[in-house]
Scaffold this motif. Structure first.
Motif, PDB file in Angstrom:
ATOM      1  N   ALA A 142       0.917  -1.148  -0.220  1.00  0.00           N
ATOM      2  CA  ALA A 142       0.001   0.062  -0.148  1.00  0.00           C
ATOM      3  C   ALA A 142       1.019   1.337  -0.035  1.00  0.00           C
ATOM      4  N   GLY A 145       2.040   1.936  -3.180  1.00  0.00           N
ATOM      5  CA  GLY A 145       1.133   2.338  -4.381  1.00  0.00           C
ATOM      6  C   GLY A 145       0.772   1.284  -5.128  1.00  0.00           C
ATOM      7  N   GLU A 147      -1.851  -1.342  -5.294  1.00  0.00           N
ATOM      8  CA  GLU A 147      -3.353  -1.395  -5.089  1.00  0.00           C
ATOM      9  C   GLU A 147      -3.389  -2.980  -5.199  1.00  0.00           C
ATOM     10  N   LEU A 192      -3.940   3.790   0.571  1.00  0.00           N
ATOM     11  CA  LEU A 192      -3.979   3.650  -1.025  1.00  0.00           C
ATOM     12  C   LEU A 192      -5.104   4.766  -1.482  1.00  0.00           C
TER      13      LEU A 192
END
Length: 281
Positions: A142, A145, A147, A192
């Motif tokens: 997370a 980045g 996801e 996120l």
């Protein structure tokens, strides 16, 4: 010695790392003295080394919580070395997970360390420990980045925690439960910037979270405040932030305060709104 270590571990529920670190260091010294001067069987020697690796992780966590990052990393690394020497895969994997979690918490995710901490789906490995390691892996994803990978790791953690458990988890992982899973899930989605997923997980669970665990509740609440900000609910974020600040007063850990200060910066554009101005004050 193992029972004493387990009792002292509970202090982390109530005290910050600056207060607990000297106690955990004393336990390490005691175990090292026993290893050097005691007489015992090979199996007891391995058990003592396993306990030493566990104690080094606990001391490393206290150092991390107290803001001593380099010392924490040294202790986690030493713990992993000891665990690998005696073939304790669970402790070795947890040491890597702690190193990765520390880096992610500082905004410098180490994907290779986090991914190397993953345990295979195997009856040999306690599912609660697997869930803990997968949650920390999801957090690293997370912060980076990623996801899709974070969501997949969370799903795996949820599945692991729902598996039947034949043997109890080791004491150092026994605190992992469904509420902890929901909090980590909310933190991951907050990182996120997915507030619609983060807020329900955090809000409901933190409402039940006892104020006695002030540091953890203050810390986790900052991810709820961040999610509210991402949802455009600045006043609600300010309310949560004020509660978080009250909770962590007098706690010997800089982690909640650092996150509170970062969120205050995000609230500055709304400082003309009275409730937010009060929070900023």
């Amino acid at each position: 010695m193992a029972r004493r270590t387990a009792r002292l571990r509970r202090l982390d529920n109530y005290l910050g790392g600056t207060d607990t670190l000297p106690l955990y260091e004393a336990e390490i010294r005691s175990t090292i003295t026993t290893l050097r001067t005691g007489t015992f069987s090979d199996s007891t020697g391995r058990a003592l080394l396993s306990l030493l690796a566990e104690q080094a992780q606990r001391a490393g966590w206290a150092a991390f919580d107290g803001g001593n990052e380099n010392y924490a990393a040294t202790l986690f690394t030493k713990s992993r070395s000891i665990a690998m020497e005696i073939g304790n895969q669970l402790l070795a994997a947890n040491a890597l997970a702690l190193l990765a979690y520390q880096r992610a918490s500082l905004g410098r995710p180490n994907l290779s360390a986090a991914e190397a901490s993953r345990l295979p789906t195997d009856a040999r490995f306690n599912p609660i420990v697997r869930a803990l390691l997968l949650e920390r892996l999801a957090f690293t994803y997370a912060v980076a980045g990623l996801e899709r990978q974070a969501g997949h790791a969370l799903d795996e953690a949820h599945d692991a925690l729902d598996q039947p458990v034949d043997d109890p988890a080791p004491d150092w992982a026994a605190w992992v439960d469904r509420d902890e899973r929901r909090i980590m899930t909310g933190r991951v989605w907050s990182e996120l910037r997915r507030p619609l997923r983060a807020v329900p997980e955090l809000e409901e669970t933190l409402d039940r979270f006892n104020d006695m665990y002030a540091r953890d509740k203050a810390l986790y609440s900052t991810w709820l405040a961040s999610a509210y900000l991402d949802a455009g609910e600045a006043e609600q974020a300010a309310h949560v932030l004020m509660r978080s600040k009250r909770l962590c007063e007098g706690i010997a850990s800089p982690r909640p305060t650092a996150r509170i200060n970062a969120l205050r910066e995000r609230l500055l554009p709304y400082r003309d709104v009275v409730p937010i101005a009060e929070a900023l004050a």
